[in-house]
Write an enzyme that holds these catalytic residues in place. Structure first.
Site, PDB file in Angstrom:
ATOM      1  N   SER A   1       0.872  -1.164   0.000  1.00  0.00           N
ATOM      2  CA  SER A   1       0.000   0.000   0.000  1.00  0.00           C
ATOM      3  C   SER A   1       0.917   1.224   0.000  1.00  0.00           C
ATOM      4  O   SER A   1       1.737   1.375   0.910  1.00  0.00           O
ATOM      5  CB  SER A   1      -0.870  -0.027   1.259  1.00  0.00           C
TER       6      SER A   1
ATOM      7  N   LYS B   1      -1.067  -1.067  -4.450  1.00  0.00           N
ATOM      8  CA  LYS B   1      -2.272  -0.283  -4.118  1.00  0.00           C
ATOM      9  C   LYS B   1      -1.820   1.135  -3.847  1.00  0.00           C
ATOM     10  O   LYS B   1      -0.849   1.345  -3.122  1.00  0.00           O
ATOM     11  CB  LYS B   1      -2.944  -0.902  -2.891  1.00  0.00           C
TER      12      LYS B   1
ATOM     13  N   LYS C   1      -2.977   5.062  -2.588  1.00  0.00           N
ATOM     14  CA  LYS C   1      -3.998   5.851  -1.915  1.00  0.00           C
ATOM     15  C   LYS C   1      -4.449   6.948  -2.872  1.00  0.00           C
ATOM     16  O   LYS C   1      -3.622   7.544  -3.588  1.00  0.00           O
ATOM     17  CB  LYS C   1      -3.414   6.484  -0.646  1.00  0.00           C
TER      18      LYS C   1
ATOM     19  N   ASP D   1      -7.190   2.955  -3.017  1.00  0.00           N
ATOM     20  CA  ASP D   1      -7.910   3.010  -1.734  1.00  0.00           C
ATOM     21  C   ASP D   1      -8.212   4.470  -1.419  1.00  0.00           C
ATOM     22  O   ASP D   1      -7.307   5.295  -1.287  1.00  0.00           O
ATOM     23  CB  ASP D   1      -7.026   2.400  -0.635  1.00  0.00           C
TER      24      ASP D   1
ATOM     25  N   GLU E   1     -11.033   0.619  -3.217  1.00  0.00           N
ATOM     26  CA  GLU E   1     -11.324   0.304  -1.814  1.00  0.00           C
ATOM     27  C   GLU E   1     -12.008   1.496  -1.151  1.00  0.00           C
ATOM     28  O   GLU E   1     -11.538   2.637  -1.273  1.00  0.00           O
ATOM     29  CB  GLU E   1      -9.979  -0.014  -1.128  1.00  0.00           C
TER      30      GLU E   1
ATOM     31  N   ASP F   1     -13.508  -1.856   3.305  1.00  0.00           N
ATOM     32  CA  ASP F   1     -12.563  -1.962   4.416  1.00  0.00           C
ATOM     33  C   ASP F   1     -13.288  -1.436   5.660  1.00  0.00           C
ATOM     34  O   ASP F   1     -13.924  -2.203   6.401  1.00  0.00           O
ATOM     35  CB  ASP F   1     -11.299  -1.153   4.059  1.00  0.00           C
TER      36      ASP F   1
ATOM     37  N   LYS G   1      -9.340  -6.826   8.282  1.00  0.00           N
ATOM     38  CA  LYS G   1      -8.333  -6.373   9.249  1.00  0.00           C
ATOM     39  C   LYS G   1      -8.773  -6.922  10.589  1.00  0.00           C
ATOM     40  O   LYS G   1      -9.890  -6.627  11.048  1.00  0.00           O
ATOM     41  CB  LYS G   1      -8.270  -4.850   9.311  1.00  0.00           C
TER      42      LYS G   1
ATOM     43  N   GLY H   1      -3.695  -3.969   6.250  1.00  0.00           N
ATOM     44  CA  GLY H   1      -2.635  -3.632   7.205  1.00  0.00           C
ATOM     45  C   GLY H   1      -2.926  -2.304   7.865  1.00  0.00           C
ATOM     46  O   GLY H   1      -3.730  -1.504   7.363  1.00  0.00           O
TER      47      GLY H   1
HETATM   48  O1  OSB Z   1      -7.057   1.864   4.613  1.00  0.00           O
HETATM   49  O2  OSB Z   1      -5.856   0.151   4.357  1.00  0.00           O
HETATM   50  C1  OSB Z   1      -6.033   1.265   4.867  1.00  0.00           C
HETATM   51  C2  OSB Z   1      -2.932   2.277   6.872  1.00  0.00           C
HETATM   52  C3  OSB Z   1      -3.505   2.928   7.932  1.00  0.00           C
HETATM   53  C4  OSB Z   1      -4.870   3.071   7.962  1.00  0.00           C
HETATM   54  C5  OSB Z   1      -5.656   2.551   6.932  1.00  0.00           C
HETATM   55  C6  OSB Z   1      -5.084   1.872   5.880  1.00  0.00           C
HETATM   56  C7  OSB Z   1      -3.696   1.771   5.833  1.00  0.00           C
HETATM   57  C8  OSB Z   1      -2.976   1.145   4.738  1.00  0.00           C
HETATM   58  C9  OSB Z   1      -1.584   0.678   5.036  1.00  0.00           C
HETATM   59  O3  OSB Z   1      -3.384   1.089   3.598  1.00  0.00           O
HETATM   60  C10 OSB Z   1      -1.405  -0.773   4.930  1.00  0.00           C
HETATM   61  C11 OSB Z   1      -0.077  -1.165   5.508  1.00  0.00           C
HETATM   62  O4  OSB Z   1       0.900  -1.128   4.758  1.00  0.00           O
HETATM   63  O5  OSB Z   1       0.001  -1.503   6.707  1.00  0.00           O
HETATM   64 MG    MG Z   2      -8.205   0.635   3.297  1.00  0.00          MG
END
Ligand code: OSB
Ligand code: MG
Length: 367
Positions: free
Chosen positions: A135, A161, A163, A188, A213, A238, A262, A290
């Site tokens: 991510s 992925k 953001k 995402d 996402e 999510d 998660k 994550g």
């Molecule tokens: O939305 O998946 C998410 C990190 C913090 C809060 C929300 C998210 C995320 C990530 C990071 O996308 C995923 C990771 O590398 O731990």
């Molecule tokens: Mg997410």
């Protein structure tokens, strides 16, 4: 297993690189670790609540206070046959899933150690390796993002992925696709869009994304169902999925075609398995999300990802992407094929670096 005491620790750990989502930038983590003490055995887990109430209403201070004042008192002194019995003892507390998950998962860790069994087997896992994606947060420039993607693809990760948010979305995705037409790519939004953005969101359909996402509000499955009918791109939920009933509702309404699990968001391994099983029965693939975890939470994500319906690469990536030094030994490492091989060792297969944990601890308390 008799639960004799619970220790809470807060660690401060700077990230190697800031992580930015549509709700803000994180540069350093406040990590809440939970230890359960059960008849000479310790179980450890990480609470994934963030530094502020942005991903969810929970954050590290609500998690700590809720554990100390309500959840730990519901557990300490109790005798349980299995870790999964903890959820019922904590069910009087409404919500606060990340706080509950930290306690329940620490008990699963203790149970695995007590039984001298690999945690992944105790959870019902079947895989011998898991598939990893990354991510990648919002960057200061497009060039920085492109360089990061290049690095992660070269490291072998199987899915990228990125953001997105209004102003950092279509142009960025178009640029990535021009350079890498065939990679598994998803985005995402962390709830950055509104139903009024429909015409804009439809344009994501041009980029053959694996999924988008959580485009809309965290607490709205119905609006995602309306949106999914209008998009070719699969929606993955999510934030909206807090338990198996949310998964049931989302799938019945057609609000998504993929679910991100998660373990903290759903309140612990027991509920994560329930979400997984429900999705499996309804042919909805899941993958493991994550929360910028240290090796302790990360090792738990690795174990969970061995369940059979984790069919898409997860946001489970190597320790070295986040930390100068992780608090487990060995660190979580990802192969050149973008996989993590699963160990047959008891517990998580990753040892705690207790000296380092002690050095990074800024406060601790016993419940
Ligand atoms: O939305 O998946 C998410 C990190 C913090 C809060 C929300 C998210 C995320 C990530 C990071 O996308 C995923 C990771 O590398 O731990
Ligand atoms: Mg997410």
């Amino acid at each position: 297993m008799r639960i004799e005491a619970i220790t809470l620790r807060e660690l401060h750990m700077p990230l190697k690189h800031f992580f930015e989502t549509s709700f803000g930038r994180t540069t350093s983590r406040r990590v809440l670790l939970v230890t359960v003490h059960c008849e000479g055995i310790e179980g450890w887990a990480e609470c994934v609540a963030g530094e502020g109430p942005f991903f969810s209403y929970e954050w590290i201070e609500t998690a700590r206070a809720t554990i100390r004042d309500f959840l730990a008192p519901a557990l300490v002194g109790k005798e349980i046959a299995q870790a999964k019995d903890a959820a019922a003892l904590m069910s009087k507390v409404r919500g606060h899933n990340m706080a509950k998950a930290a306690l329940e998962n620490a008990l699963w860790d203790a149970e695995a150690r007590q039984k001298q069994q690999p945690l992944w087997k105790l959870l019902g896992g079947t895989k011998t390796e898991i598939a990893c994606g990354v991510s990648i947060g919002i960057q200061n420039s497009h060039d920085n993002l492109m360089n990061k993607i290049e690095t992660e693809l070269a490291a072998g990760y199987q899915r990228i992925k990125v953001k997105v948010k209004p102003g950092w979305d279509l142009e960025v995705v178009a640029k990535i696709r021009r350079r890498w037409p065939d990679i598994l790519l998803s985005c995402d939004a962390n709830s950055a869009y509104r139903p009024g953005d429909l015409d804009h969101l439809r344009k994501f359909d041009d980029f053959n994304l694996l999924m988008i996402e959580q485009p809309l509000w965290d607490d709205d499955i119905f609006q995602h169902a309306k949106l999914q009918r209008e998009l070719k791109t699969s929606i993955c939920l999510d934030e909206s999925i807090r338990h198996a009933r949310d998964a049931e509702q989302a799938i019945a309404l057609g609000a998504c075609r993929i679910i991100n699990i998660k373990v903290g968001r759903v309140g612990g391994f027991t509920e994560a398995i329930a979400v997984h099983n429900f999705c499996q029965r309804h042919n909805i693939p899941v993958w493991c999300g994550g929360m910028l975890e240290t090796g302790i939470g990360r090792a738990h994500n690795v174990a969970l990802s061995t369940l059979p319906n984790f069919r898409l690469p997860g946001d489970v990536s190597a320790s070295k992407r986040y930390w100068e030094e992780d608090i487990v030994d060995p660190e979580i490492e990802v192969s050149a094929q973008g996989t993590i091989p699963i160990k047959d060792a008891p517990g998580t297969g990753y040892e705690l670096r207790k000296d380092l944990i002690a050095r990074l601890t800024v406060r601790s308390e016993q419940c």
